[in-house]
Design an enzyme around this catalytic site. Structure first.
Site, mmCIF file in Angstrom:
data_model
loop_
_atom_site.group_PDB
_atom_site.id
_atom_site.type_symbol
_atom_site.label_atom_id
_atom_site.label_comp_id
_atom_site.label_asym_id
_atom_site.label_seq_id
_atom_site.Cartn_x
_atom_site.Cartn_y
_atom_site.Cartn_z
ATOM 1 N N TYR A 52 11.528 59.965 118.363
ATOM 2 C CA TYR A 52 12.041 61.201 117.752
ATOM 3 C C TYR A 52 12.722 62.052 118.804
ATOM 4 O O TYR A 52 12.132 62.335 119.833
ATOM 5 C CB TYR A 52 10.898 62.002 117.107
ATOM 6 C CG TYR A 52 11.115 62.113 115.619
ATOM 7 C CD1 TYR A 52 12.151 62.902 115.121
ATOM 8 C CD2 TYR A 52 10.334 61.402 114.721
ATOM 9 C CE1 TYR A 52 12.391 62.976 113.764
ATOM 10 C CE2 TYR A 52 10.567 61.471 113.372
ATOM 11 C CZ TYR A 52 11.602 62.258 112.892
ATOM 12 O OH TYR A 52 11.839 62.316 111.562
ATOM 13 N N GLU A 54 14.761 65.157 118.130
ATOM 14 C CA GLU A 54 15.434 66.332 117.545
ATOM 15 C C GLU A 54 15.976 67.232 118.639
ATOM 16 O O GLU A 54 15.292 67.517 119.615
ATOM 17 C CB GLU A 54 14.454 67.120 116.669
ATOM 18 C CG GLU A 54 14.254 66.481 115.322
ATOM 19 C CD GLU A 54 13.485 67.394 114.352
ATOM 20 O OE1 GLU A 54 13.093 68.503 114.740
ATOM 21 O OE2 GLU A 54 13.278 66.955 113.213
ATOM 22 N N ASP A 198 39.764 62.801 109.353
ATOM 23 C CA ASP A 198 38.726 61.792 109.163
ATOM 24 C C ASP A 198 39.333 60.411 109.397
ATOM 25 O O ASP A 198 40.063 59.891 108.550
ATOM 26 C CB ASP A 198 38.169 61.931 107.740
ATOM 27 C CG ASP A 198 37.151 60.852 107.389
ATOM 28 O OD1 ASP A 198 36.836 60.019 108.251
ATOM 29 O OD2 ASP A 198 36.667 60.875 106.239
ATOM 30 N N THR A 224 33.510 57.215 111.239
ATOM 31 C CA THR A 224 32.369 56.317 111.217
ATOM 32 C C THR A 224 32.465 55.474 112.487
ATOM 33 O O THR A 224 33.473 55.500 113.194
ATOM 34 C CB THR A 224 32.396 55.346 110.013
ATOM 35 O OG1 THR A 224 33.589 54.563 110.110
ATOM 36 C CG2 THR A 224 32.374 56.079 108.688
ATOM 37 N N LYS A 227 33.491 50.618 111.258
ATOM 38 C CA LYS A 227 34.623 49.959 110.580
ATOM 39 C C LYS A 227 35.490 49.286 111.645
ATOM 40 O O LYS A 227 34.980 48.391 112.315
ATOM 41 C CB LYS A 227 35.334 50.983 109.703
ATOM 42 C CG LYS A 227 34.374 51.540 108.622
ATOM 43 C CD LYS A 227 35.000 52.526 107.660
ATOM 44 C CE LYS A 227 33.937 53.088 106.709
ATOM 45 N NZ LYS A 227 34.481 54.101 105.784
ATOM 46 N N ARG A 233 26.290 51.005 112.068
ATOM 47 C CA ARG A 233 26.574 51.988 111.011
ATOM 48 C C ARG A 233 26.205 53.370 111.505
ATOM 49 O O ARG A 233 25.045 53.621 111.832
ATOM 50 C CB ARG A 233 25.747 51.695 109.763
ATOM 51 C CG ARG A 233 25.914 50.338 109.198
ATOM 52 C CD ARG A 233 25.444 50.305 107.778
ATOM 53 N NE ARG A 233 26.482 50.828 106.922
ATOM 54 C CZ ARG A 233 27.545 50.130 106.550
ATOM 55 N NH1 ARG A 233 27.708 48.882 106.950
ATOM 56 N NH2 ARG A 233 28.446 50.676 105.777
HETATM 57 C C1 LIG Z 1 33.848 55.043 104.976
HETATM 58 C C2 LIG Z 1 34.378 56.421 104.966
HETATM 59 C C3 LIG Z 1 33.517 57.526 105.052
HETATM 60 C C4 LIG Z 1 32.018 57.451 104.816
HETATM 61 O O1 LIG Z 1 31.286 56.771 105.672
HETATM 62 P P1 LIG Z 1 29.764 56.375 105.324
HETATM 63 O O2 LIG Z 1 29.302 55.929 106.663
HETATM 64 O O3 LIG Z 1 29.821 55.316 104.287
HETATM 65 O O4 LIG Z 1 29.065 57.606 104.863
HETATM 66 C C5 LIG Z 1 34.077 58.776 105.200
HETATM 67 N N1 LIG Z 1 35.416 58.931 105.232
HETATM 68 C C6 LIG Z 1 36.263 57.901 105.121
HETATM 69 C C7 LIG Z 1 37.733 58.150 105.161
HETATM 70 C C8 LIG Z 1 35.775 56.615 104.960
HETATM 71 O O5 LIG Z 1 36.622 55.604 104.795
#
Ligand SMILES: *Cc1c(COP(=O)(O)O)cnc(C)c1O
Length: 425
Positions: A52, A54, A198, A224, A227, A233
């Site tokens: 933990y 925090e 994003d 993220t 990807k 993740r």
């Molecule tokens: C995949 C994605 C997310 C969300 O990610 P998670 O890890 O699934 O919560 C946010 N924004 C965009 C543009 C994405 O493609």
């Protein structure tokens, strides 16, 4: 590790084995998925899951942080380096939480946010109505141009001027073209809005310098880590030093409790991997493969949203083929080609059974596939479309897909190399 799992819990072990086998014996084209390295997997499955932590390095609420502080500082330093950012927060549990944290760092509930509509390629968390981001904020959504499938920046500017949002969001989940973050930044300045970008999907391409980075043009950048970046993740926020404190407070204690330190550890490893010439080569090949696949799909008579791709993903508009997206995705899955059905801009069909199919090349590129294989996969996809109601033909495609998988096994250092990852037929 898996031996212990096998002994202790044969039921779950067997299911993990089956999933490993599936991942190695399918052509995986979901553009948000990848194969992580064995090093990332080990970090992610390490004893850091027991701790933990925090708070932030040097300011924790629990003792015993001698090691976690060092790990998180390394992860932050690596993130700042590869993204050329002044500040990095590596604690968000996922991209969705990272986005919410970014908005709440800059805006209050009830303020207006403006993002790309989900049916046009935006993410749920960009203010779509079923997401909490579409409920606690007043959400304005922009779309892509119906004629080009691309952003019409003048139209986005007009909408921003009319609605004066507190935050403009750039970045997408199903947009096959390069995004001009510079213009989004200008528009935000003109209307006195913050710019949150994003890059969940394209962060690997950004790190490799293939797509322009939003870091200089956005107040906060969200991503993220799993990807194209090819990490565990998780999520991450990058920002200018002036927003560092707001961002950190927004993540913890604003939205989260203890960070997932095993994930933070694995993010550090993935960032080191991304900071290599090999990763740059990988990212360039992702785009080459995607372009080759797109060209072949066009030759086979598919319509592509925006007519092609600049990045790792392709969006097929299936209306001219008269095949519903869901039916096509399911037939492809039986043919060992895994993609996802997706809306297309101005889709007349409902989101539960939309008119599009979304494909991407990050995972097949990790397997070492190149343009020839990308074109071959496009042909296999076309033959499933041509034989959508002919199960024997679909079975034949599955055999060819399996053969391709056996010719391009998941590289040894990308999987735990024991029996559960062997190709089964
Ligand atoms: C995949 C994605 C997310 C969300 O990610 P998670 O890890 O699934 O919560 C946010 N924004 C965009 C543009 C994405 O493609």
């Amino acid at each position: 590790m898996l031996t212990a799992l096998e002994q202790y819990d044969p039921q779950i072990y067997e299911l993990v084995r089956q999933e490993g086998a599936r991942q190695s014996a399918c052509v995986r084209l979901i553009p948000s998925e990848n194969y992580v390295s064995r090093a990332v997997m080990q970090a992610s499955g390490s004893c850091l899951t027991n701790k933990y932590s925090e708070g932030y390095p040097g300011k924790r609420y629990y003792e015993g942080q001698q090691v976690t502080d060092l790990i998180e500082v390394v992860a932050q330093q690596r993130a700042r380096k590869v993204f050329k950012a002044e500040h990095a927060n590596v604690q968000p549990y996922s991209g969705s939480v990272a986005n919410l944290a970014a908005y709440l760092a800059l805006a209050q509930p009830g303020d207006t946010i403006m993002g790309l509509a989900l049916p046009h390629g935006g993410h749920l968390t960009h203010g779509w109505k079923v997401s909490v981001t579409g409920k606690i904020f007043k959400s304005m959504q922009y779309g892509v141009s119906p004629s080009t499938g691309r952003f019409d920046y003048d139209q986005i500017r007009d909408l921003a001027k009319k609605n004066r949002p507190t935050i403009i969001i750039s970045g997408c989940t199903a947009y096959p073209r390069e995004i001009d973050f510079d213009i989004f930044g200008q528009i935000a300045k003109e209307v006195g809005a913050y710019h949150v970008s994003d890059i969940a999907h394209i962060s690997g391409l950004v790190v490799a310098g293939i797509h322009k980075s939003p870091v200089p043009y956005a107040d906060i950048v969200s991503t993220t880590t799993h990807k194209t970046l090819r990490g565990p993740r998780g999520g991450m926020l990058l920002c200018k030093a002036e927003y560092a404190e707001k961002v950190d407070k927004s993540v913890f204690p604003g939205l989260q409790g203890g960070p997932h330190m095993h994930t933070v550890t694995a993010i550090a490893v993935a960032l080191a991997e991304a900071d290599t010439p090999e990763f740059g080569e990988y990212a360039r090949q992702i785009v080459k493969n995607s372009k080759a696949m797109a060209e072949k799909l066009l030759e086979c008579g598919f319509n592509l949203v925006s007519g092609g791709t600049d990045n790792h993903l392709i969006l097929i508009d299936l209306r001219n083929k008269n095949i519903p997206g869901k039916k096509f995705a399911k037939a492809l899955d039986r043919a060992r080609i895994v993609a996802n059905y997706n809306t297309v801009p101005n889709d007349p069909a409902p989101p539960a059974n939309p008119s599009g199919l979304r494909l991407g090349t990050p995972a097949i590129t990790t397997r070492g596939m190149k343009e020839d294989q990308a074109r071959q996969i496009a042909s296999l996809i076309a033959s499933v479309a041509d034989n959508i109601d002919k199960e024997s033909a679909i079975e034949q495609v599955a055999k060819e897909a399996l053969l391709l998988c056996s010719q391009f096994p998941v590289p040894d250092h990308f999987i735990i190399p024991n029996k559960e990852n062997r190709i089964i037929s």
